[in-house]
Design a protein around this motif. Structure first.
Motif, PDB file in Angstrom:
ATOM      1  N   GLU A  88      -4.390  47.278  22.409  1.00  8.61           N
ATOM      2  CA  GLU A  88      -4.323  47.534  21.302  1.00  8.61           C
ATOM      3  C   GLU A  88      -2.975  47.308  20.491  1.00  8.61           C
ATOM      4  OE1 GLU A  88      -7.653  50.118  23.007  1.00  8.61           O
ATOM      5  OE2 GLU A  88      -5.339  49.830  23.312  1.00  8.61           O
ATOM      6  N   THR A 172     -11.321  43.118  13.889  1.00  8.20           N
ATOM      7  CA  THR A 172     -10.728  44.244  13.960  1.00  8.20           C
ATOM      8  C   THR A 172     -11.430  45.621  13.888  1.00  8.20           C
ATOM      9  OG1 THR A 172      -8.636  43.387  12.812  1.00  8.20           O
ATOM     10  CG2 THR A 172      -8.878  45.742  12.930  1.00  8.20           C
ATOM     11  N   ILE A 173     -12.610  45.725  13.007  1.00  5.44           N
ATOM     12  CA  ILE A 173     -13.601  46.439  12.887  1.00  5.44           C
ATOM     13  C   ILE A 173     -14.452  46.435  14.260  1.00  5.44           C
ATOM     14  CG2 ILE A 173     -15.728  47.423  11.909  1.00  5.44           C
ATOM     15  CD1 ILE A 173     -14.478  45.912   9.193  1.00  5.44           C
ATOM     16  N   LEU A 174     -14.880  45.609  14.729  1.00  3.97           N
ATOM     17  CA  LEU A 174     -15.706  45.475  16.056  1.00  3.97           C
ATOM     18  C   LEU A 174     -15.145  45.722  17.140  1.00  3.97           C
ATOM     19  CD1 LEU A 174     -17.908  41.991  15.203  1.00  3.97           C
ATOM     20  CD2 LEU A 174     -18.504  44.376  14.855  1.00  3.97           C
ATOM     21  N   GLN A 175     -13.882  45.264  17.209  1.00  2.00           N
ATOM     22  CA  GLN A 175     -13.069  45.444  18.509  1.00  2.00           C
ATOM     23  C   GLN A 175     -12.358  46.867  18.583  1.00  2.00           C
ATOM     24  OE1 GLN A 175     -13.959  43.892  21.171  1.00  2.00           O
ATOM     25  NE2 GLN A 175     -12.312  43.693  22.772  1.00  2.00           N
ATOM     26  N   TYR A 176     -11.712  47.255  17.692  1.00  2.00           N
ATOM     27  CA  TYR A 176     -10.689  48.328  17.601  1.00  2.00           C
ATOM     28  C   TYR A 176     -11.030  49.613  16.717  1.00  2.00           C
ATOM     29  CZ  TYR A 176      -7.989  44.989  19.779  1.00  2.00           C
ATOM     30  OH  TYR A 176      -7.557  43.643  20.779  1.00  2.00           O
ATOM     31  N   ARG A 177     -12.264  49.486  16.262  1.00  2.00           N
ATOM     32  CA  ARG A 177     -12.562  50.750  15.192  1.00  2.00           C
ATOM     33  C   ARG A 177     -12.516  52.153  16.165  1.00  2.00           C
ATOM     34  NH1 ARG A 177     -17.184  48.176  17.534  1.00  2.00           N
ATOM     35  NH2 ARG A 177     -18.772  49.517  18.247  1.00  2.00           N
ATOM     36  N   HIS A 178     -12.700  52.061  17.208  1.00  4.47           N
ATOM     37  CA  HIS A 178     -12.491  53.782  18.093  1.00  4.47           C
ATOM     38  C   HIS A 178     -11.082  53.844  18.171  1.00  4.47           C
ATOM     39  CE1 HIS A 178     -16.472  53.852  17.939  1.00  4.47           C
ATOM     40  NE2 HIS A 178     -16.717  52.892  18.643  1.00  4.47           N
ATOM     41  N   TRP A 179     -10.084  52.970  17.948  1.00  2.00           N
ATOM     42  CA  TRP A 179      -8.403  52.986  18.420  1.00  2.00           C
ATOM     43  C   TRP A 179      -8.066  54.240  17.133  1.00  2.00           C
ATOM     44  CZ3 TRP A 179      -3.762  49.953  16.695  1.00  2.00           C
ATOM     45  CH2 TRP A 179      -2.812  50.476  17.527  1.00  2.00           C
ATOM     46  N   PHE A 182      -6.642  52.693  14.063  1.00  2.00           N
ATOM     47  CA  PHE A 182      -7.303  51.357  13.528  1.00  2.00           C
ATOM     48  C   PHE A 182      -7.129  51.425  12.124  1.00  2.00           C
ATOM     49  CE2 PHE A 182     -11.232  51.141  10.916  1.00  2.00           C
ATOM     50  CZ  PHE A 182     -11.835  49.798  11.214  1.00  2.00           C
ATOM     51  N   ALA A 183      -7.149  52.489  11.231  1.00  2.00           N
ATOM     52  CA  ALA A 183      -6.635  52.166   9.563  1.00  2.00           C
ATOM     53  C   ALA A 183      -5.605  51.315   9.490  1.00  2.00           C
ATOM     54  CB  ALA A 183      -6.434  53.657   9.106  1.00  2.00           C
ATOM     55  N   LEU A 186      -6.527  47.683  10.421  1.00  2.00           N
ATOM     56  CA  LEU A 186      -7.329  47.246   9.531  1.00  2.00           C
ATOM     57  C   LEU A 186      -6.593  46.673   8.250  1.00  2.00           C
ATOM     58  CD1 LEU A 186     -10.314  46.488   8.680  1.00  2.00           C
ATOM     59  CD2 LEU A 186     -10.489  48.588   7.849  1.00  2.00           C
TER      60      LEU A 186
END
Length: 221
Positions: A88, A172-179, A182-183, A186
Motif C-alpha cells: 500500500e 484505488t477503490i477496488l484495490q485499496y478500499r480497506h487500507w 484509503f481516504a 483516493l
C-alpha cells in the motif's frame, strides 16, 4: 513521520524534474519544428503526431513513457523495498513521484509552465504503479480497450483520454478500499483525474459545442 514527509517532497521534486523533459518540444526542435506554434500548440504526443508525423509522434510518446518509468519504477523497485514499505505504501509513494512527473510535463518551468496534457505520462504512471497485481493488469487491459473503442467510435482522442484517467480512483477503490490510509490515497488518485480535466478544459468546451477536431480531420482555415 518526518522522514516520510521528506521522502514525499523529494519524490514529487524528482518526478517534476523528470517531467520537465519536454520530449515533444525537444524532438520538434531537432527536426526544425516549434511544436508550440503548430497544430494545437500543445507539446504532447497527439500534436506531435499531427505536426511531425508518425516518427515524431512515436519519439514523443516513447520519450514521455521513458521519463515517467525511470523515477516511478526506481521508487517502486528500489526505494520502497529498501525502506521496508508495504504494498500500500509502495503504491502511494509511486503515485507521488508519478504526480511530480505529470506536473512537470504539464507545467515545465523553462517553457513558461506551458506543457502537455499529461495523458501519456499518466498512462505510464498507471502501468508503473499498479502492474504488481492481477487486478492491476486486468484494469490496464480494460482501460486500453476502452480508450481504443471510444476513439475508434468517436474519433475524439480527448474523449478517450478523459474517460481513461478515471482509472486512478477506480483502481484505488477496488484495490485499496480497506487500507487505513484509503481516504488520502483516493484523494491523491483524484488529483491525476482533476489535472487531466483541467488541461483538457478547452477540449471539453469544444466537445460540448461540437467543434472538437476528430482524428484525420483537417484544421479549417
Amino acid at each position: 513521520m518526518y522522514g516520510e514527509i521528506l521522502l514525499i517532497i523529494l519524490a514529487i521534486a524528482v518526478g517534476y524534474l523528470f517531467g520537465c523533459f519536454s520530449t515533444g518540444y525537444i524532438v520538434g526542435r531537432m527536426s526544425g519544428h516549434d511544436i508550440r506554434s503548430e497544430g494545437s500548440g500543445n507539446i504532447g504526443t497527439t500534436n506531435a503526431l499531427r505536426t511531425m508525423g508518425a516518427k515524431g509522434g512515436a519519439l514523443t510518446f516513447g520519450g514521455d513513457l521513458l521519463k515517467t518509468f525511470i523515477p516511478t519504477l526506481a521508487m517502486r523497485f528500489v526505494v520502497c523495498p529498501n525502506m521496508g514499505y508495504s504494498s500500500e505504501m509502495t503504491y502511494l509513494m509511486t503515485l507521488f513521484v508519478g504526480l511530480g512527473v505529470v506536473i512537470g510535463h504539464n507545467f515545465p518551468f523553462y517553457l513558461k509552465f506551458k506543457g502537455g496534457k499529461g495523458i501519456a505520462v499518466s498512462a505510464a504512471v498507471i502501468v508503473a504503479s499498479s502492474s504488481d497485481s492481477v487486478m492491476g493488469w486486468i484494469m490496464i487491459a480494460a482501460g486500453l480497450l476502452v480508450f481504443i473503442l471510444v476513439v475508434a467510435a468517436t474519433r475524439y482522442v480527448s474523449l478517450g483520454s478523459l474517460i481513461v484517467v478515471w482509472y486512478f480512483p477506480v483502481y484505488t477503490i477496488l484495490q485499496y478500499r480497506h487500507w487505513h490510509g484509503f481516504a488520502g490515497l483516493l484523494a491523491l488518485s483524484l488529483v491525476f483525474t482533476a489535472l487531466a480535466y483541467f488541461k483538457h478544459a478547452g477540449n471539453i468546451r469544444r466537445l460540448l459545442d461540437g467543434t472538437e477536431r476528430k482524428i484525420g480531420q483537417k484544421r479549417e482555415k
